[in-house]
Design a protein around this motif. Structure first.
Motif, PDB file in Angstrom:
ATOM      1  N   UNK A  88       0.750  -1.148   0.069  1.00 44.44           N
ATOM      2  CA  UNK A  88      -0.061  -0.091   0.040  1.00 44.44           C
ATOM      3  C   UNK A  88       0.877   1.360  -0.036  1.00 44.44           C
ATOM      4  N   UNK A  89       0.363   2.558  -0.508  1.00 43.28           N
ATOM      5  CA  UNK A  89       1.190   3.658  -0.717  1.00 43.28           C
ATOM      6  C   UNK A  89       0.313   4.467   0.222  1.00 43.28           C
ATOM      7  N   UNK A  90       0.804   4.901   1.315  1.00 42.44           N
ATOM      8  CA  UNK A  90       0.060   5.975   2.667  1.00 42.44           C
ATOM      9  C   UNK A  90       0.884   7.183   2.698  1.00 42.44           C
ATOM     10  N   UNK A  91      -0.074   8.282   2.917  1.00 42.78           N
ATOM     11  CA  UNK A  91       0.504   9.371   3.543  1.00 42.78           C
ATOM     12  C   UNK A  91       0.483   9.203   5.222  1.00 42.78           C
ATOM     13  N   UNK A  92       1.523   9.424   5.711  1.00 44.33           N
ATOM     14  CA  UNK A  92       1.539   9.564   7.279  1.00 44.33           C
ATOM     15  C   UNK A  92       0.697  10.544   7.776  1.00 44.33           C
ATOM     16  N   UNK A  93       1.011  11.794   6.923  1.00 43.54           N
ATOM     17  CA  UNK A  93       0.375  13.035   7.413  1.00 43.54           C
ATOM     18  C   UNK A  93      -0.320  13.506   6.072  1.00 43.54           C
ATOM     19  N   UNK A  94      -1.623  14.041   6.347  1.00 45.41           N
ATOM     20  CA  UNK A  94      -2.292  14.320   5.112  1.00 45.41           C
ATOM     21  C   UNK A  94      -2.365  16.111   5.123  1.00 45.41           C
ATOM     22  N   UNK A  95      -2.233  16.672   4.096  1.00 46.73           N
ATOM     23  CA  UNK A  95      -2.071  17.919   3.945  1.00 46.73           C
ATOM     24  C   UNK A  95      -3.454  18.740   3.459  1.00 46.73           C
ATOM     25  N   UNK A  96      -4.134  17.866   2.422  1.00 41.62           N
ATOM     26  CA  UNK A  96      -5.282  18.648   1.642  1.00 41.62           C
ATOM     27  C   UNK A  96      -6.377  17.496   1.616  1.00 41.62           C
ATOM     28  N   UNK A  97      -6.327  16.270   1.341  1.00 41.01           N
ATOM     29  CA  UNK A  97      -7.209  15.593   0.873  1.00 41.01           C
ATOM     30  C   UNK A  97      -7.902  14.660   1.944  1.00 41.01           C
ATOM     31  N   UNK A  98      -7.761  14.726   3.122  1.00 43.16           N
ATOM     32  CA  UNK A  98      -8.730  14.191   4.186  1.00 43.16           C
ATOM     33  C   UNK A  98      -9.928  15.191   4.436  1.00 43.16           C
ATOM     34  N   UNK A  99     -10.962  14.796   5.124  1.00 45.77           N
ATOM     35  CA  UNK A  99     -12.177  15.503   5.269  1.00 45.77           C
ATOM     36  C   UNK A  99     -11.787  16.845   5.867  1.00 45.77           C
ATOM     37  N   UNK A 100     -10.956  16.969   6.849  1.00 43.56           N
ATOM     38  CA  UNK A 100     -10.615  17.816   7.803  1.00 43.56           C
ATOM     39  C   UNK A 100      -8.983  18.129   7.980  1.00 43.56           C
ATOM     40  N   UNK A 101      -8.567  17.835   6.670  1.00 43.87           N
ATOM     41  CA  UNK A 101      -7.057  18.142   6.854  1.00 43.87           C
ATOM     42  C   UNK A 101      -6.466  19.283   7.629  1.00 43.87           C
ATOM     43  N   UNK A 102      -5.216  19.367   8.038  1.00 45.84           N
ATOM     44  CA  UNK A 102      -4.440  17.912   8.387  1.00 45.84           C
ATOM     45  C   UNK A 102      -4.928  17.112   9.366  1.00 45.84           C
ATOM     46  N   UNK A 103      -6.320  17.187  10.054  1.00 43.20           N
ATOM     47  CA  UNK A 103      -6.402  16.519  11.066  1.00 43.20           C
ATOM     48  C   UNK A 103      -7.138  15.146  10.700  1.00 43.20           C
ATOM     49  N   UNK A 104      -6.924  14.077  11.502  1.00 40.85           N
ATOM     50  CA  UNK A 104      -7.635  12.848  11.310  1.00 40.85           C
ATOM     51  C   UNK A 104      -8.980  12.872  11.373  1.00 40.85           C
ATOM     52  N   UNK A 105      -9.673  11.733  11.119  1.00 38.81           N
ATOM     53  CA  UNK A 105     -11.227  11.774  11.420  1.00 38.81           C
ATOM     54  C   UNK A 105     -11.825  12.034  12.742  1.00 38.81           C
ATOM     55  N   UNK A 106     -10.881  11.874  13.805  1.00 42.53           N
ATOM     56  CA  UNK A 106     -11.190  11.879  15.064  1.00 42.53           C
ATOM     57  C   UNK A 106     -10.858  13.471  15.697  1.00 42.53           C
ATOM     58  N   UNK A 107     -10.384  14.449  14.723  1.00 41.86           N
ATOM     59  CA  UNK A 107      -9.987  15.695  14.814  1.00 41.86           C
ATOM     60  C   UNK A 107      -8.654  15.829  15.541  1.00 41.86           C
ATOM     61  N   UNK A 108      -7.768  14.948  15.352  1.00 40.53           N
ATOM     62  CA  UNK A 108      -6.410  15.169  15.914  1.00 40.53           C
ATOM     63  C   UNK A 108      -5.525  15.696  14.826  1.00 40.53           C
ATOM     64  N   UNK A 109      -4.897  16.730  15.250  1.00 36.64           N
ATOM     65  CA  UNK A 109      -3.718  17.355  14.572  1.00 36.64           C
ATOM     66  C   UNK A 109      -2.475  16.335  14.510  1.00 36.64           C
TER      67      UNK A 109
END
Length: 443
Positions: free
Chosen positions: A81-102
Motif C-alpha cells: 500500500x502507498x500511504x501518507x502518514x500526514x495529510x495536508x489536503x485530501x482528508x475531510x478535515x486536513x490536516x486533522x484525522x477523522x477524530x480531529x487529531x492534529x
C-alpha cells in the motif's frame, strides 16, 4: 500450420488463475538481491509488488473503516500500500484525522508531533503489518504547487512550505521521532518526497531520512517524484535511496525500459500511472501498465482508483470495480511464473514481429529467463505475433494464452523449438503468451 509444428491440437480450456488467497505472505524486512535487480523478503524469496494507492488511509478513515479496506485488499491478493502518514489536503478535515487529531501540537511546526495523532496512525500500521502488507509510507509528502494567479496563494497539496520553514535541523528531529515511533515496523518502505521536484525542500527531506536512520530505521527507502522522472534522477546523490521508481502518465513501457537500463543498477517498480476512474482510463489501460511493469524488468506495480486513493464518497463500492479484480488475476498469474528471472527482450530475440508502435499503447513487451526455459509476451491488442522458437531451450515448447480480463487460460499446443512461428491470440482484447520448454533433461 508452421512447418515445424509437430502437432497443433484443438485449443483447450485450461481453467482460470488460482485464487489470490494462495499467494504466500512475505516475511519482512525486504532487502535487495546481489545483482541489484530484485526485492527479496527475509526468506530470500522474490517480492512482487502488488500495490494499491491508499494515500489517505490514516487520515481519512476511522479504524473500523481502515480494517474493512485492508481486509478487502488482502482478499484480492494485494500485498503493498502507498500511504501518507500526514495529510495536508485530501482528508475531510486536513490536516486533522477523522477524530480531529492534529499531527502537530503547533500547526505546521514539524518539530512538535502530536503523540495522540501518531498513536492512531500506529494502530493502522499495526493492522497493515498483521495482514502482511508492505507499506510505502510518505512521512512528509511535498505535493504539487499550483499557481492560481497573481495575488492568490498557491494551491498546496503537501507539506512543501512547512518543510522549508521547519528547516533541516527540525526535519531531522521529526525524522528521529518517526524512527523511534515506527522503526519497529519491518514492513515499511519509507517514501521521501511526493509529486514535485524537491527544490527548496531537498535539505529538509534528506534530513527526515537521516533522522529516521539516526533512530535505527533499517528499512528500505525510495522516493516519490514529479511524473516522468525517476527517484534516481530526482534524488541524485541521496545516500538514503535504495529503491528506484517509475512514475509516468506518458508512454509507460518506454520509461520502464529506461529504468531497467539505468546505471548504476537499482531495483525499481511502477509506483504510479493512470488511475482507474481518472483521465478517462479504460479497463484495458489499467491492465496494460501492470503487465508492462514486470515484462519491462520491474518488481511490480501499484494501481490506483478514484475515489479509493483519498477515500472519498463512494470508495466502498469502488473497491469492487474491474481494476482491483484484474490486479488480483495479475498477481496470481505472475506468481505461477519465474518472473524474477525475466530479462526484457529488448533485442527482439523472442518476439520478432507484430510488436506494434514503439511509442504506442499497442506495444508488445516480452521477456525471457536467462536460461531460456520460460518466455512471456504481453499483447495489448488482439494481433498475431511472430515468435522465434529457437530462443527457447529445446526440444519442445508448450504454448499457453492467458486472458488478463477474465483469468481464462487456453492451450496453444506444443511446438518444436526451431524456427519462427506466427501465433494468434484467442482473446478479443489483451492477452499474455507464455512459452515453456518441455521435453528436456530438466523436465
Amino acid at each position: 500450420m508452421h512447418p515445424f509444428h509437430q502437432v497443433h491440437p484443438v485449443e483447450r480450456e485450461l481453467g482460470r488463475a488460482a485464487p489470490a488467497a494462495q499467494a504466500p505472505m512475505a516475511r519482512y524486512p525486504l532487502s535487495i538481491s546481489a545483482d541489484k535487480r530484485r526485492l527479496l523478503d527475509s526468506d530470500g524469496r522474490p517480492f512482487l509488488i502488488q500495490g494499491d494507492a491508499a494515500w489517505s488511509l490514516i487520515a481519512n478513515l476511522d479504524h473500523a473503516e481502515a480494517v474493512h479496506y485492508l481486509d478487502d485488499r488482502k482478499a484480492k491478493g494485494f500485498n503493498t500500500l502507498i500511504v501518507n502518514l500526514i495529510e495536508h489536503l485530501y482528508s475531510q478535515d486536513a490536516p486533522r484525522d477523522r477524530a480531529g487529531r492534529e499531527p502537530f501540537v503547533k500547526p505546521g511546526d514539524m518539530t512538535t508531533p502530536n503523540d495522540a495523532y501518531f498513536d492512531a496512525a500506529e494502530r493502522v500500521l499495526e493492522a497493515c503489518a498483521a495482514r502482511g502488507f508492505a507499506v510505502i509510507l510518505a512521512p512528509a509528502y511535498i505535493g504539487y504547487r499550483r499557481d492560481r494567479g497573481k495575488g492568490v496563494s498557491p494551491h498546496l497539496d503537501g507539506w512543501y512550505d512547512e518543510i522549508v520553514a521547519t528547516g533541516p535541523e527540525g526535519c531531522r528531529k521529526y525524522g528521529t521521532y518517526l524512527g523511534q515511533r515506527f522503526g519497529r515496523f519491518a514492513n515499511i518502505i519509507w517514501c521521501i518526497g511526493g509529486d514535485w521536484h524537491p527544490e527548496e525542500t531537498r535539505a529538509g527531506l534528506d534530513a527526515v531520512a537521516h533522522g529516521l536512520r539516526d533512530a535505527g530505521a533499517a528499512n528500505l527507502f525510495t522516493g516519490h517524484t514529479h511524473p516522468e522522472f525517476s527517484a534516481a534522477e530526482t534524488f541524485a546523490g541521496a545516500d538514503w535511496l535504495d529503491l528506484n521508481i517509475t512514475y509516468t502518465y506518458g508512454i509507460v513501457h518506454r520509461l520502464l525500459i529506461e529504468d531497467w537500463q539505468r546505471r548504476p543498477t537499482m531495483p525499481f517498480f511502477l509506483i504510479e500511472s493512470t488511475y482507474e476512474g481518472e483521465h478517462n482510463a479504460s479497463a484495458q489501460q489499467i491492465r496494460r501498465q501492470a503487465y508492462w511493469s514486470v515484462l519491462c524488468g520491474g518488481n511490480g506495480h501499484c494501481m490506483g482508483n478514484h475515489p479509493v486513493w483519498l477515500f472519498g464518497e463512494g470508495w466502498q463500492a469502488a473497491l469492487d470495480l474491474p481494476g482491483s479484480h484484474a490486479m488480483a488475476l495479475w498477481g496470481d498469474f505472475f506468481r505461477t511464473l519465474p518472473w524474477s528471472e525475466f530479462v526484457p527482450d529488448l533485442e527482439r530475440r523472442l518476439v520478432s514481429g507484430g510488436l506494434g508502435e514503439a511509442r504506442g499503447l499497442d506495444r508488445v513487451t516480452a521477456a525471457l529467463t536467462r536460461d531460456g526455459r520460460v518466455g512471456a509476451a504481453y499483447l495489448p491488442i488482439c494481433r498475431p505475433v511472430e515468435v522465434q522458437l529457437g530462443t527457447l531451450k529445446g526440444p519442445w515448447a508448450s504454448v499457453e494464452w492467458f486472458d488478463p480480463a477474465s483469468g481464462r487460460r487456453i492451450s496453444g499446443g506444443t511446438l518444436l523449438t526451431k524456427g519462427p512461428a506466427v501465433l494468434a491470440p484467442p482473446f478479443m482484447e489483451d492477452s499474455v503468451l507464455v512459452l515453456k520448454s518441455t521435453g528436456g533433461e530438466d523436465d
